[in-house]
Design a protein around this motif. Sequence first.
Motif, PDB file in Angstrom:
ATOM      1  N   PHE A   1      -4.899   2.079  -1.260  1.00 55.78           N
ATOM      2  CA  PHE A   1      -5.862   1.019  -0.955  1.00 55.78           C
ATOM      3  C   PHE A   1      -7.206   1.305  -1.624  1.00 55.78           C
ATOM      4  O   PHE A   1      -7.793   0.439  -2.287  1.00 55.78           O
TER       5      PHE A   1
ATOM      6  N   THR B   1      -4.646   0.685   7.224  1.00 59.35           N
ATOM      7  CA  THR B   1      -3.556   0.225   6.362  1.00 59.35           C
ATOM      8  C   THR B   1      -2.194   0.357   7.014  1.00 59.35           C
ATOM      9  O   THR B   1      -1.188   0.065   6.384  1.00 59.35           O
ATOM     10  N   ASN B   2      -2.169   0.803   8.265  1.00 64.21           N
ATOM     11  CA  ASN B   2      -0.901   0.990   8.975  1.00 64.21           C
ATOM     12  C   ASN B   2      -1.017   0.402  10.379  1.00 64.21           C
ATOM     13  O   ASN B   2      -1.663   0.985  11.244  1.00 64.21           O
TER      14      ASN B   2
ATOM     15  N   THR C   1      -6.612  -5.027   9.618  1.00 65.10           N
ATOM     16  CA  THR C   1      -5.412  -4.405   9.066  1.00 65.10           C
ATOM     17  C   THR C   1      -5.135  -4.907   7.662  1.00 65.10           C
ATOM     18  O   THR C   1      -4.980  -6.116   7.443  1.00 65.10           O
ATOM     19  N   ALA C   2      -5.096  -3.981   6.727  1.00 65.53           N
ATOM     20  CA  ALA C   2      -4.825  -4.358   5.328  1.00 65.53           C
ATOM     21  C   ALA C   2      -3.330  -4.487   5.114  1.00 65.53           C
ATOM     22  O   ALA C   2      -2.535  -3.825   5.762  1.00 65.53           O
TER      23      ALA C   2
ATOM     24  N   TRP D   1      -9.169  -8.520  -0.499  1.00 62.62           N
ATOM     25  CA  TRP D   1      -9.871  -7.372   0.059  1.00 62.62           C
ATOM     26  C   TRP D   1     -11.155  -7.053  -0.701  1.00 62.62           C
ATOM     27  O   TRP D   1     -12.127  -6.591  -0.090  1.00 62.62           O
TER      28      TRP D   1
ATOM     29  N   TRP E   1       0.824  -1.218   0.000  1.00 60.18           N
ATOM     30  CA  TRP E   1       0.000   0.000   0.000  1.00 60.18           C
ATOM     31  C   TRP E   1       0.853   1.262   0.000  1.00 60.18           C
ATOM     32  O   TRP E   1       0.381   2.338  -0.354  1.00 60.18           O
TER      33      TRP E   1
ATOM     34  N   ARG F   1      -1.105   5.645   2.004  1.00 55.52           N
ATOM     35  CA  ARG F   1      -1.440   4.220   2.023  1.00 55.52           C
ATOM     36  C   ARG F   1      -2.944   4.029   1.805  1.00 55.52           C
ATOM     37  O   ARG F   1      -3.373   3.128   1.079  1.00 55.52           O
TER      38      ARG F   1
END
Length: 404
Positions: free
Chosen positions: A331, A380-381, A403-404, A305, A209, A327
Amino acid sequence: MTDCVACGAGTLVEFADLGGIPVLCGVHYATRDEAVASPLGRMLLGYCENCAYVRNLGFDPQIMVYDTTMDTNLHHSAAFRGFSTDLVEGLAERHELAGRRILDIGCGQGEFLRELCEHTGATGFGFDPMYAGTPGPDSSGAFFVSGRAPLAEPAQLPDFDFVTSRHWFEHEDDPYAFLTALRERAGDREVRGYIEVPDAGYDLATAGWEVIYPHVSYFDSVALAAIVERAGWHVIAEGTWFSGMFRYIEFSTRPSGPARTGREDVGRPQDAGRLFWPDHTAARDRQLNAVRGFAERHRRELDRWHTTLAALRDSGQRPVLWGAGSRGVQFLTQVDPKVELSAVVDVNPRKWGRFLPVTGHRVDSPETLREIQPGAVVITNPAYTDEIARSLTELGLDAQILTA
């Protein structure tokens, strides 16, 4: 073929083509129409088999414009502010910065340089085309320029004893010239420095990301040390922190500085001088494995996702994204182009009511989640997991964090 700017001994081999991605992922637009019309740039990744340096071979500096409309400020997060303060204290102690002259290239809105000057009594010079404050001196002892540092003419740089650059080096079209210009300006004096970048070892071993258009280069430990030493500096410390997502390197004009140290992951930045030096051969091999598997891993993560968000929507959980930084933009562009998430929120008030590039997602305050009552919050973090969890509790929400 493109020569490797890091080690200077290899050529770059294509390994992943992500197609068109947002160029101005740090800009937040006043209208959705403006946001949707923002430009795309090609992300074509190549790597060096010798040092594992990675570069966007499709990067076009002519379309990458930096100005004060960008907002990449992370200091609205308490977790990031705490990390930055720890870093200030560690650098001040390790490099004896009291009363020194500090040059900060890519200073953002100046928070880090101000804190460093206030903590040490140093004089600071900050350069950044995104700096939106009042140019000139301020009460911290720092002097700010809303523009690029004059690296093409090193003699025009201010004298400095210590140079810092946090999350700017990877934006440089020619990072080797960046380092050689600083080395030329340092001359025969003892000058030290600190560079911090997103860790390519993390980004390319995950979904990617943080593989974004403004980032021309991606450095792991081997490539970062290679380019610093090739430019005439001596590495004295390296490692990662902030949940392994940030990579740092400390260097000097002289090999007589502190013994080499490093840390392959998270600790308090004040402790860097008591850590071990990593095995670069093993690090390079890990990075090469991550690079070679990236394209397939990225594709699998996108598929996962798409499926996950569809299932959450179908079950009535009203999923949202927390975090409208670079990020998050990446995404959203690749996973939610139809704007099907129930909301995108961020703690930075400058983003509220504005729209993200390409997809046109609107950014709102976390307070809006009280009304939405999401059952799932995507981030994403991972470094912000605890902070976001506390915020959700304060908002009276019982949502799962994914969490991605």
